[in-house]
Design a protein around this motif. Sequence first.
Motif, mmCIF file in Angstrom:
data_model
loop_
_atom_site.group_PDB
_atom_site.id
_atom_site.type_symbol
_atom_site.label_atom_id
_atom_site.label_comp_id
_atom_site.label_asym_id
_atom_site.label_seq_id
_atom_site.Cartn_x
_atom_site.Cartn_y
_atom_site.Cartn_z
ATOM 1 N N ARG A 351 -36.897 39.244 -5.384
ATOM 2 C CA ARG A 351 -36.987 39.767 -4.023
ATOM 3 C C ARG A 351 -35.916 40.826 -3.757
ATOM 4 O O ARG A 351 -36.197 41.891 -3.195
ATOM 5 C CB ARG A 351 -36.828 38.624 -3.028
ATOM 6 C CG ARG A 351 -37.014 39.033 -1.559
ATOM 7 C CD ARG A 351 -36.361 38.047 -0.632
ATOM 8 N NE ARG A 351 -34.910 38.072 -0.810
ATOM 9 C CZ ARG A 351 -34.123 37.000 -0.670
ATOM 10 N NH1 ARG A 351 -34.638 35.819 -0.402
ATOM 11 N NH2 ARG A 351 -32.814 37.115 -0.831
ATOM 12 N N GLU A 375 -43.976 46.011 -3.571
ATOM 13 C CA GLU A 375 -44.562 45.339 -2.408
ATOM 14 C C GLU A 375 -45.363 44.109 -2.825
ATOM 15 O O GLU A 375 -45.330 43.072 -2.150
ATOM 16 C CB GLU A 375 -45.435 46.329 -1.639
ATOM 17 C CG GLU A 375 -44.636 47.438 -0.942
ATOM 18 C CD GLU A 375 -45.509 48.527 -0.374
ATOM 19 O OE1 GLU A 375 -46.741 48.505 -0.661
ATOM 20 O OE2 GLU A 375 -44.990 49.406 0.335
ATOM 21 N N ARG A 376 -46.070 44.187 -3.964
ATOM 22 C CA ARG A 376 -46.806 43.019 -4.457
ATOM 23 C C ARG A 376 -45.843 41.891 -4.844
ATOM 24 O O ARG A 376 -46.120 40.711 -4.591
ATOM 25 C CB ARG A 376 -47.665 43.413 -5.668
ATOM 26 C CG ARG A 376 -48.885 44.243 -5.325
ATOM 27 C CD ARG A 376 -49.890 44.270 -6.470
ATOM 28 N NE ARG A 376 -49.317 44.873 -7.674
ATOM 29 C CZ ARG A 376 -49.384 46.180 -7.946
ATOM 30 N NH1 ARG A 376 -49.973 47.010 -7.086
ATOM 31 N NH2 ARG A 376 -48.872 46.659 -9.056
ATOM 32 N N ARG A 379 -44.704 40.164 -1.724
ATOM 33 C CA ARG A 379 -45.733 39.279 -1.173
ATOM 34 C C ARG A 379 -45.787 37.974 -1.959
ATOM 35 O O ARG A 379 -45.911 36.884 -1.379
ATOM 36 C CB ARG A 379 -47.089 39.977 -1.181
ATOM 37 C CG ARG A 379 -47.235 41.047 -0.100
ATOM 38 C CD ARG A 379 -48.698 41.432 0.104
ATOM 39 N NE ARG A 379 -49.251 42.063 -1.093
ATOM 40 C CZ ARG A 379 -49.235 43.377 -1.318
ATOM 41 N NH1 ARG A 379 -48.670 44.182 -0.439
ATOM 42 N NH2 ARG A 379 -49.770 43.879 -2.408
ATOM 43 N N ARG A 380 -45.694 38.052 -3.283
ATOM 44 C CA ARG A 380 -45.714 36.836 -4.103
ATOM 45 C C ARG A 380 -44.508 35.964 -3.819
ATOM 46 O O ARG A 380 -44.625 34.727 -3.760
ATOM 47 C CB ARG A 380 -45.756 37.206 -5.581
ATOM 48 C CG ARG A 380 -47.079 37.792 -6.040
ATOM 49 C CD ARG A 380 -47.110 38.012 -7.528
ATOM 50 N NE ARG A 380 -46.906 36.770 -8.279
ATOM 51 C CZ ARG A 380 -46.883 36.683 -9.603
ATOM 52 N NH1 ARG A 380 -47.022 37.788 -10.321
ATOM 53 N NH2 ARG A 380 -46.706 35.537 -10.209
ATOM 54 N N GLN A 382 -42.807 35.865 -0.991
ATOM 55 C CA GLN A 382 -42.980 35.288 0.339
ATOM 56 C C GLN A 382 -44.001 34.156 0.335
ATOM 57 O O GLN A 382 -43.836 33.137 1.023
ATOM 58 C CB GLN A 382 -43.396 36.387 1.329
ATOM 59 C CG GLN A 382 -42.289 37.391 1.617
ATOM 60 C CD GLN A 382 -42.776 38.603 2.359
ATOM 61 O OE1 GLN A 382 -43.984 38.716 2.694
ATOM 62 N NE2 GLN A 382 -41.878 39.559 2.632
ATOM 63 N N GLU A 383 -45.059 34.315 -0.462
ATOM 64 C CA GLU A 383 -46.050 33.231 -0.582
ATOM 65 C C GLU A 383 -45.458 31.980 -1.217
ATOM 66 O O GLU A 383 -45.916 30.867 -0.968
ATOM 67 C CB GLU A 383 -47.233 33.722 -1.414
ATOM 68 C CG GLU A 383 -48.087 34.763 -0.698
ATOM 69 C CD GLU A 383 -49.099 35.405 -1.632
ATOM 70 O OE1 GLU A 383 -49.120 35.027 -2.827
ATOM 71 O OE2 GLU A 383 -49.857 36.288 -1.186
#
Length: 388
Positions: A351, A375-376, A379-380, A382-383
Amino acid sequence: LSKAGAVALAGGLVFYILLNSRISWRLRFGLATTMVVGCAAVIAWLAWSGLLQNLAWTRGRMFIWKGCLILIGRHPFTGFGLGGFQPAYPQALPLLTAGDPQAYMPLHRVEFAYQDILQTAVEGGFPAALLHLVLVFFLLRRAYRNGDGLSRGVGAAVAAMTFYGCFDSPLRLPATLALWWFWVGWLMAGKMKAPALAEEKQGGRPGTRAFLLTLIAVLGLFQAGRFALADGLWSRGAYLLQASEYTSAEHAMAAASILAPENPRLLSESAKTSFLTGNLQAALDRVDRALAAGFSFEDLFLRQKALRQSRRRDAVTDEWRRMARDYPALLTPHIEIARASLKKGDLATARTEAETLLRIPQRDKRNWPYRAEAERILRRVQESGVER
C-alpha cells in the motif's frame, strides 16, 4: 534547425569581422560590446522568465550542468580522468534530486555534458579547462596576426565551434574533433617556414620526426582497425538478434565488446543479448561493465531482471529500494516493490509503495499502466482490510 547551431553561426560571423585588422578598432569594439551585452540580456531574460528551467532543450542541460559543477567540486584539480564524465555522472544525481519526487531528471542515457568546457573540467580539472580556453585565445590571436582572409575564416570557425561547445559537446564526436585539430594545425603553421628548411637551419634530425609520425600512423591504424572490426561485429550481432539467432548474436556481441570495452552502448547491447540467451551470469558481468563505463537506467533495469531470474530476490528488493531513494522520480522501483510485497503478503508495504507512486507527478501516457496497476494494488489491499 539547431538553436546552438544558429548561435554558433552568428558568433562565427561576428568573429570573422572582429579578426579583420583593416577594420577600425572603434567598429570592432562596438560590435564586440553589442554581442556581449546582447548575449547577457538574452540569458537574463530567459532566467527571469523561468524559461531556462521550463524549456525542453534547456531544462535537461541545466540539470546536467549543475551535476558537472558538483563533480568538479569533488576533484577540482585532477578531474575524473579522460572519459570519466559518464561513469561519474550518477554520483551527482542523488544530490540534485535531494529525495524530491517532483524534481526533474533526464531519464535518457547521458553520454555528454552538453558543454565542452564543463566536461573538460570534470575529466581534467580546472587546469585542463583553463588550457582549453588559453588555446582558443591563442588561436584567435594567431588568426588576427596572420592577417589573410583564410586564416580569418579558420579563426571564425574556431570561434563558432567554441560557441557551439557552450550548448553541446561537438569535441566529443570524432569528426568534429578531427576538424578542430586540423584548424589548430592550420593556424599554428601559418606564416611559418617550411619544416624541412627549418630543420636544416636548426640542425634538427629528420629521423626523429619520421619516427614520431610513423608511431602516430601505426597507433591510428590500430585504433581504426579495432573500431571498424568492433562496429562490424556489433552490426552483425544486431542483425542476428533480429533474426532470433540468439547464440550466434551473443558470440558476435561478446567479441565486439572485447575489441571496444570502453563503449557503454556496445556493452549494454551485449548484456541484453546474453540475457535473451539465458546466460544470466554473463549478462550480469557485462551490464556491470556497461554501468561502470556509462550510466543508464535501462542497464539498471536489465540488471534487476537478470538478478530476479537468478533467484536473488533479496538483492533485487534491496536494489529497488536504493533506486527509489536515489532516484525518487522513477515509477518502476515503487511498482516492483509493491508487486513483490503483495506476493509475500506484506500488504502494508504494498500500500505504501502504491500510494507513493501515485503521488509522483509523472503524467506521460507511457506511465499510465504503472498508475493503473498501483490503483489495482490499492484496491486489493483495501479489500483485504488493511488499515491506513
